[in-house]
Design an enzyme around this catalytic site. Structure first.
Site, PDB file in Angstrom:
ATOM      1  N   SER A 142      37.708  40.888  28.790  1.00 56.81           N
ATOM      2  CA  SER A 142      37.030  39.599  28.690  1.00 56.81           C
ATOM      3  C   SER A 142      37.554  38.916  27.425  1.00 56.81           C
ATOM      4  O   SER A 142      38.125  39.592  26.555  1.00 56.81           O
ATOM      5  CB  SER A 142      35.522  39.830  28.549  1.00 56.81           C
ATOM      6  OG  SER A 142      34.857  38.649  28.154  1.00 56.81           O
ATOM      7  N   TYR A 155      28.330  44.511  25.054  1.00 57.48           N
ATOM      8  CA  TYR A 155      29.352  44.034  26.000  1.00 57.48           C
ATOM      9  C   TYR A 155      30.684  43.866  25.276  1.00 57.48           C
ATOM     10  O   TYR A 155      31.728  44.349  25.712  1.00 57.48           O
ATOM     11  CB  TYR A 155      28.879  42.711  26.606  1.00 57.48           C
ATOM     12  CG  TYR A 155      29.802  42.114  27.659  1.00 57.48           C
ATOM     13  CD1 TYR A 155      29.767  42.569  28.975  1.00 57.48           C
ATOM     14  CD2 TYR A 155      30.692  41.089  27.342  1.00 57.48           C
ATOM     15  CE1 TYR A 155      30.602  42.011  29.950  1.00 57.48           C
ATOM     16  CE2 TYR A 155      31.527  40.537  28.308  1.00 57.48           C
ATOM     17  CZ  TYR A 155      31.476  40.994  29.606  1.00 57.48           C
ATOM     18  OH  TYR A 155      32.302  40.448  30.566  1.00 57.48           O
TER      19      TYR A 155
HETATM   20  N1  LIG Z   1      32.049  36.186  35.121  1.00 57.08           N
HETATM   21  C1  LIG Z   1      32.488  36.049  33.880  1.00 57.08           C
HETATM   22  O1  LIG Z   1      32.239  35.031  33.213  1.00 57.08           O
HETATM   23  C2  LIG Z   1      33.335  37.146  33.273  1.00 57.08           C
HETATM   24  C3  LIG Z   1      34.046  36.835  32.104  1.00 57.08           C
HETATM   25  C4  LIG Z   1      34.837  37.814  31.519  1.00 57.08           C
HETATM   26  C5  LIG Z   1      34.919  39.077  32.077  1.00 57.08           C
HETATM   27  N2  LIG Z   1      34.204  39.366  33.203  1.00 57.08           N
HETATM   28  C6  LIG Z   1      34.332  40.709  33.750  1.00 57.08           C
HETATM   29  O2  LIG Z   1      34.790  40.635  35.080  1.00 57.08           O
HETATM   30  C7  LIG Z   1      34.380  41.803  35.786  1.00 57.08           C
HETATM   31  C8  LIG Z   1      33.733  41.387  37.084  1.00 57.08           C
HETATM   32  O3  LIG Z   1      32.554  40.645  36.780  1.00 57.08           O
HETATM   33  P1  LIG Z   1      31.998  39.460  37.698  1.00 57.08           P
HETATM   34  O4  LIG Z   1      31.775  38.292  36.835  1.00 57.08           O
HETATM   35  O5  LIG Z   1      32.810  39.359  38.913  1.00 57.08           O
HETATM   36  O6  LIG Z   1      30.529  40.052  38.002  1.00 57.08           O
HETATM   37  P2  LIG Z   1      29.783  40.426  39.376  1.00 57.08           P
HETATM   38  O7  LIG Z   1      28.422  40.870  38.969  1.00 57.08           O
HETATM   39  O8  LIG Z   1      29.935  39.317  40.355  1.00 57.08           O
HETATM   40  O9  LIG Z   1      30.639  41.661  39.919  1.00 57.08           O
HETATM   41  C9  LIG Z   1      30.593  42.928  39.321  1.00 57.08           C
HETATM   42  C10 LIG Z   1      30.722  43.966  40.409  1.00 57.08           C
HETATM   43  O10 LIG Z   1      30.756  45.263  39.785  1.00 57.08           O
HETATM   44  C11 LIG Z   1      29.950  46.127  40.575  1.00 57.08           C
HETATM   45  N3  LIG Z   1      29.463  47.248  39.777  1.00 57.08           N
HETATM   46  C12 LIG Z   1      28.534  47.226  38.789  1.00 57.08           C
HETATM   47  N4  LIG Z   1      28.315  48.462  38.338  1.00 57.08           N
HETATM   48  C13 LIG Z   1      29.138  49.291  39.041  1.00 57.08           C
HETATM   49  C14 LIG Z   1      29.359  50.687  39.039  1.00 57.08           C
HETATM   50  N5  LIG Z   1      28.681  51.506  38.220  1.00 57.08           N
HETATM   51  N6  LIG Z   1      30.276  51.202  39.890  1.00 57.08           N
HETATM   52  C15 LIG Z   1      30.952  50.396  40.741  1.00 57.08           C
HETATM   53  N7  LIG Z   1      30.769  49.061  40.809  1.00 57.08           N
HETATM   54  C16 LIG Z   1      29.874  48.520  39.959  1.00 57.08           C
HETATM   55  C17 LIG Z   1      28.807  45.251  41.056  1.00 57.08           C
HETATM   56  O11 LIG Z   1      28.140  45.818  42.182  1.00 57.08           O
HETATM   57  C18 LIG Z   1      29.537  43.950  41.379  1.00 57.08           C
HETATM   58  O12 LIG Z   1      29.997  43.958  42.717  1.00 57.08           O
HETATM   59  C19 LIG Z   1      33.444  42.559  34.847  1.00 57.08           C
HETATM   60  O13 LIG Z   1      34.152  43.606  34.218  1.00 57.08           O
HETATM   61  C20 LIG Z   1      33.046  41.497  33.836  1.00 57.08           C
HETATM   62  O14 LIG Z   1      32.667  42.051  32.616  1.00 57.08           O
HETATM   63  C21 LIG Z   1      33.428  38.425  33.812  1.00 57.08           C
END
Ligand SMILES: NC(=O)c1ccc[n+]([C@@H]2O[C@H](COP(=O)([O-])OP(=O)(O)OC[C@H]3O[C@@H](n4cnc5c(N)ncnc54)[C@H](O)[C@@H]3O)[C@@H](O)[C@H]2O)c1
Length: 290
Positions: A142, A155
């Site tokens: 991130s 985080y």
């Molecule tokens: N959305 C943002 O603004 C953003 C920004 C920077 C980084 N990220 C990172 O991107 C990645 C995806 O996040 P997102 O925004 O798509 O969120 P999201 O909540 O839409 O998706 C996350 C997915 O991870 C799965 N998950 C959670 N715990 C788990 C586990 N123990 N085992 C297997 N699967 C698991 C969830 O079921 C979900 O499908 C994450 O690592 C998040 O930290 C997101």
């Protein structure tokens, strides 16, 4: 430049948000995709949608905090597909709260998913890729892995660790023909905010401070462009790139900006008597240690 056609790609956290969008975009480009997620139902729905659109996708139920479950998922994928060319260690959760309001279980859960989950993915695929002399591991960190963001300290901790892991492994892996990248998105419009564990903050007030304008589909395209170019860090969104540049080139100014942001968040903090907690938790509460 790398091509994704006929390549095998595993995406953890592939049921939702950025992971799902990565799966869709990879399949559109001809990859055979495995969407691995703790949410089996959503992962299968996402895989079905890809198949309905003419792509090749399957789902796998896996909790990335469980090293042997990750290894089994990887082994099954090798059995059925022959190899893994791309491993997207993308599953992640968010915890929002000031450190003064957290307890150890808050830290343990997020470290288990965001950091150990990535370690488990790396340990399961990297030796196979190194033996084969090819493969690309993409760990979703991130911008919070490059910049110290208040109210997101655990985080941030896990995402900085994922950036460090990716940078160091990239150096080791090159002589084995394996590529390693860290994806560093800024704010992307996904269910992550609603799924987050929010401690002693008003979730809606926090969400209103976040510029969630960037789509997961656009983020996925940006990440894949960075993968094609074999970038060490793939920083996504204009806001994210601006934050990363400020941190790199004017760290003292960034320190002041982040301290200002911390004061702003303080005004949204819910004060609970006697050091208690007013938890507002997303669906991950069932998986929490407490
Ligand atoms: N959305 C943002 O603004 C953003 C920004 C920077 C980084 N990220 C990172 O991107 C990645 C995806 O996040 P997102 O925004 O798509 O969120 P999201 O909540 O839409 O998706 C996350 C997915 O991870 C799965 N998950 C959670 N715990 C788990 C586990 N123990 N085992 C297997 N699967 C698991 C969830 O079921 C979900 O499908 C994450 O690592 C998040 O930290 C997101």
């Amino acid at each position: 430049m790398a091509s994704f056609a006929d390549k095998v790609a595993v995406v953890t956290g592939g049921a939702s948000g950025i992971g799902r969008a990565l799966g869709e975009e990879l399949a559109r480009r001809g990859a055979r995709v495995v969407l691995a997620d703790i949410n089996e139902v959503l992962a299968e729905q996402a895989a079905q949608a890809i198949r309905a659109a003419g792509g090749q996708a399957s789902s796998a139920a896996v909790d990335v905090t469980d090293a042997s479950a990750v290894q089994q998922m990887v082994d099954r994928t090798i059995d059925s597909h022959g190899a893994i060319d791309y491993m997207f260690n993308n599953a992640g959760i968010a915890t929002v709260g000031e450190v003064l309001d957290l307890d150890l279980s808050d830290w343990e859960r997020i470290i288990a998913v965001n950091l150990r989950g990535v370690v488990h993915g790396v340990q399961a695929v990297y030796p196979l890729m190194a033996t084969r002399g090819s493969g690309h591991i993409i760990n979703t960190a991130s911008v919070a892995g490059l910049v110290g963001t208040p109210a997101l300290v655990p985080y941030c901790t896990t995402k900085h660790a994922v950036v460090g892991l990716s940078r160091a492994l990239r150096a080791e892996a090159r002589r084995h023909g394996v590529r390693v990248s860290a994806a560093c998105p800024g704010f992307v419009d996904t269910p992550i905010a609603n799924n987050a564990t929010v401690i002693n903050y008003d979730r809606d007030a926090i969400n209103r401070t976040i510029p969630f304008h960037y789509s997961a589909a656009q983020c996925a395209r940006d990440v894949l462009r960075g993968v094609e170019q074999n970038r060490a860090e793939i920083v996504v969104t204009r806001h994210g790139r601006a934050m990363a540049r400020l941190q790199r080139f004017v760290p003292r100014l960034m320190e002041e900006l982040l301290a200002y942001q911390a004061r702003r968040f303080e005004s949204l903090r819910i004060k609970v008597a006697n050091g208690g907690r007013s938890d507002v938790k997303g669906f991950h509460r069932n998986a929490r240690a407490d």
